[in-house]
Design an enzyme around this catalytic site. Structure first.
Site, short mmCIF file in Angstrom:
data_model
loop_
_atom_site.label_atom_id
_atom_site.label_comp_id
_atom_site.label_asym_id
_atom_site.label_seq_id
_atom_site.Cartn_x
_atom_site.Cartn_y
_atom_site.Cartn_z
N SER A 50 0.96 -1.25 -0.01
CA SER A 50 -0.11 0.00 0.13
C SER A 50 0.80 1.34 0.00
O SER A 50 1.90 1.25 0.59
CB SER A 50 -0.91 0.04 1.25
N GLU A 51 0.48 2.09 -0.75
CA GLU A 51 1.46 3.49 -0.99
C GLU A 51 1.78 4.28 0.35
O GLU A 51 2.59 4.74 0.67
CB GLU A 51 0.92 4.14 -2.12
N ALA A 52 0.64 4.04 1.25
CA ALA A 52 0.57 4.53 2.74
C ALA A 52 2.05 4.18 3.54
O ALA A 52 2.61 5.04 4.17
CB ALA A 52 -0.53 4.44 3.37
#
Lengths: 256, 305, 256, 305
Positions: A50-52
């Site tokens: 996840s890019e987070a």
């Protein structure tokens, strides 16, 4: 014959494009379920990112946000954007990215920013988020869209994310890291791209639709090969696993 | 040994927001549903702040609140939506009305702009945005001030430069902090490492104040050292209806109520009156949400939500 | 009168230049002891930072390396070089940096790299390390050097770290973050810099030395004010605390 | 659920070094006395590697070994000395002989070169080096390839650009790793976050192999995710005579013996014969140091050394 909803069909279809061992940016919604389904079936060694900041996530419940704590438990690292979008994605280490869009053109360029003129936009859409980053730098891009004729346009209102830009050589000109769009999955058909012209091409039509239906529902010229196969249907196993992943029907809908 | 006097940087939310003049630029921390400084956006509304510029990657409910209440007039951001729930209706309306100007970057571009600001260099190189309208159109910075695409002096290849950001304030919400400002963040950090260091002043909202000894016995867990921190606000449930890992889950019911309320100007004004302007402070807001509901949201071991 | 060694004298002298509440890059050796001594006496709120990544360190034993685990226990954060040299130092947040050098010129520029010509160096010295970064970006620089005439030169063999470069306006020309050298402490005297010419100036002579001794032991012109005071001697308290900090005499010497 | 087969990336030190061809470029991890990959430098010597280029900020004993034994012919570094103990005698001799070329950067410049490499951009901006000989003289890169000082296109002020590094291999020494490569580092990280990500292949030396479950129950502690890691070498006391936090202290006696030995070519060759070439492998080296000595060096709680 297996019974399935449109959503189930699309998720199963998208999941087949993820290969074992690949590093995948899943996001949320249908792409996330597709990536999770792949991991539970033919691609157990795929790495969901996840890019987070979550690496190799194994959520036991479907997250609502790329930053959802549901991504945390059992993941192998929790870091931040410079790691995921910088070191991993721009570093050329992400195999597959998923994106949606409000508009797509014949080169696979995407609009997720504005409907109407930039100076007086009719609708402000979510914007790039990590979308332009993913479209620029992921090795392959899988695009999922609702099939509405007004979305398959000759000229985007705004180009948020690069497909093949103006065609052959364009991505090279801008020194982009990734390879560009591989496939577009709609609720009517799948498209891929002609390697010589970089233009969109019909890959398969879903059961119940014809080539003519597709041609009636795009606003650009479309390359149609002589033989257009019918898209493979989901298996009962795929549908069962999807519902185990989203028991509350958050993405699959309450009706299941 | 002479014991140093530990500076106590704690102030109230009201005091913190009083320090932010109209027209300020703010780095806005949190990412997606995680550690959003919602309570501070509420107080900005209550104190009727105007003409703020917000710099962030992709905040959601807080960006909707600040746009909807007319607190912010400029956003330099990458993303606005409530992700799985749908579009940002307030932002959409304010943009159409011309009351909110959005300068569009990508998530990586914004994160690098904060990194550049933290490093005190004027720009950072980037390999996104090139070839698209993001590199051709500017809302208010002027295109030459939004980014530059240059030929790399070493390789000759195209590279994009994005200007660094050093906003007047950085607003960051963390799980724990000691009273001198050493802050611990659990789980993903989004762009908060860079964002907390790039601002001229840093305000930290924390769910919990911990003892300095707890910080110094686990120095590896300090994500923001005290020397960056100017003010600390202790504020449980500062992110409600969003989430804070190891403290509470998002309040899906309230999120849906919020998103539904933003669909028309009328219902949005009702929400604003009831939940933000109609309460005196964060404590009253939490009372409105209700103790029982807040208890239900508390994170469970080992999941952290 | 307090009895003291030359090393003790220099450490006490250097420690007086650290003020309470300041952020200090301490390094190792005499500067580290000076910074620790300041913290234990008049500057309890000073923040000792090691470029390896330790923030607000409170070592119970003197470290031999900037990365020594002795810096860890009780520090408030342990991070890395991008944090210390990038965010903190280049970010303009470090008040005081300490440096030594093999050569210094009249503008306070330093050589820690090569003795002899660059193309055929006679001696390879340690190099910059973080020295050039600290000299470029710390608000003030405190330089500690052994007083050997051959070290106080008109022309450096190699300029590793910037003092005032070619004089007034030079640091501004290169857009340097920090303010430049404040004081040079040798085993004979202290120098500071004339604010108008940026040239080195005698500040005080240590007990037992005269202005003439200093003039005999520099190879450049030296600004000598009318009144040159004698450098303050260390107190017994300072000496006692030093030895508590370095009980094994690692830096103070076995003789103590 | 289909259980993925966990890739086992463990190989021996001998196998790892066999993968490094003569002439390779290596990022070299650790900082100062901490987590220095000494054992790998020994094996490079035993396998008679030649013409390596080493990229690091400030390694110490390992740089002395590789220069002294003729393994490396080029260093792009900021610092060489044994800090408190004194100058790097081997490096000094090899430089005077013309057998070792050193391209001088600062610590921040090298850290940023690794950060730029990790970000896959060709350069990073920097505010050091300008005005000094470091920006005027180059040993072998050529000055235009060592750095560029430009006028910032946004501000007009001077700014220095340093070229990114993507070496053939990154060598990093960590406390713990699982067999798929998720690595935990205790204490300071120096430049190892950036260094571990910038290389084309990454070899991790670890004091200890831990279970994947221990990694996944504390994801915040993972400093290097498995996806970066190509090979893992389990190697207790890999940093001896340097230190590894929470595992062992430096061996001051041996360090002094080492530093003394480097003072003349003759005594250095004796050290080389006795401690490096004269032993078959790391296990034999440790035997030479002696179990009792190694036990004395073990870290004590809560100090970590």
């Amino acid at each position: 014959m297996t019974k399935y909803t449109k959503t189930e069909f699309l998720i199963a279809c998208a999941s087949r494009h993820v290969k074992d061992g690949e590093n995948v940016f899943g996001g949320t919604g249908m792409p996330l379920l597709a990536a999770l389904l792949a991991k539970e079936t033919h691609a157990p060694g795929s790495n969901l990112i996840s890019e987070a900041g979550f690496i190799d996530a194994q959520p036991r419940e479907v997250p609502l946000s790329v930053a959802d704590t549901r991504y945390y438990y059992g993941c192998s690292a929790a870091i931040g954007l410079i790691e995921t979008l910088g070191f991993l994605l721009q570093g050329g280490r992400i195999d597959v990215g998923f994106l949606g869009a409000a508009q797509i053109d014949e080169y696979g360029n995407l609009n997720t920013s504005y409907i109407g003129p930039y100076d007086h936009p009719k609708v402000k859409l979510p914007g790039s988020g990590g979308g332009n980053d993913i479209a620029s730098s992921a090795k392959r891009l899988i695009i999922m869209m609702a099939h509405d004729k007004r979305k398959f346009v000759k000229q985007l209102d705004y180009m948020t994310s690069p497909g093949y830009l103006e065609g052959p050589g364009s991505r090279e000109k801008w020194n982009l890291v990734g390879g560009g769009p591989q496939v577009v999955i709609t609720d009517m058909c799948q498209f891929d791209f002609d390697p010589d012209t970089c233009k969109i091409r019909l890959l398969s039509v879903h059961p119940g639709y014809s080539v003519a239906d597709v041609l009636d529902n795009v606003m650009f010229d479309l390359i149609v090969p002589d033989n257009v196969p019918t898209t493979e249907e989901p298996s009962q196993e795929q549908i069962d696993i999807m519902h185990k992943l989203d028991p509350k029907g958050i993405y699959l809908g309450k009706g299941g | 040994m002479v014991e140093p006097e530990i500076e106590d940087k704690r102030i109230t939310l009201e005091e913190a927001v009083k320090k932010i003049p109209d027209g300020s630029g703010l780095f806005w921390g949190g990412f997606g549903y995680q550690r959003a400084p919602i309570a501070l956006s509420h107080e900005l509304v209550r104190q009727r702040k105007r003409n703020l510029t917000i710099y962030t990657c992709g905040s959601e409910v807080d960006l909707e609140i600040m746009a909807g209440a007319g607190v912010a007039s400029r956003y330099e951001i990458a993303f606005s939506a409530i992700e799985a729930l749908g579009l940002s209706n307030n932002i959409r309306r304010r943009v159409s009305e011309g009351k909110l100007l959005v300068e569009d970057y990508t998530n990586l571009a914004m994160a690098l702009r904060f990194l550049g600001g933290s490093l005190n260099v004027p720009f950072m190189p980037l390999r996104s945005m090139m070839g698209t309208d993001m590199a051709k159109l500017s809302r208010y910075r002027g295109i030459d001030n939004k980014l530059r695409v240059i030929d790399c002096p070493f390789t000759g290849s195209k590279i994009c430069l994005v200007p660094s950001v050093n906003p007047d304030f950085s607003i960051v919400h963390v799980q724990r902090v000691d009273m001198s400002g050493n802050a611990q963040i659990d789980g993903i950090i989004g762009e908060d490492i860079e964002g907390s260091r790039c601002g001229k002043k840093l305000i930290v909202l924390a769910e919990e104040i911990i003892d300095e000894k707890d910080v110094r016995s686990h120095p590896d867990q300090t994500k923001i050292p005290a020397m960056y921190v100017d003010y600390i606000v202790e504020l449980p449930y500062a992110a409600h209806p969003m989430m804070c890992q190891n403290y509470y889950d998002y309040d899906l019911e309230h999120l849906m109520l919020f998103h539904k309320a933003t669909k028309t100007e009328e219902t949005w004004q009702e929400y604003l009156d009831e939940y933000i302007i109609g309460v005196q402070n964060h404590e009253e807001y939490l009372k409105l949400i209700g103790d029982e509901r807040l208890k239900e949201l508390r994170a469970k071991e080992p999941w952290g939500y």
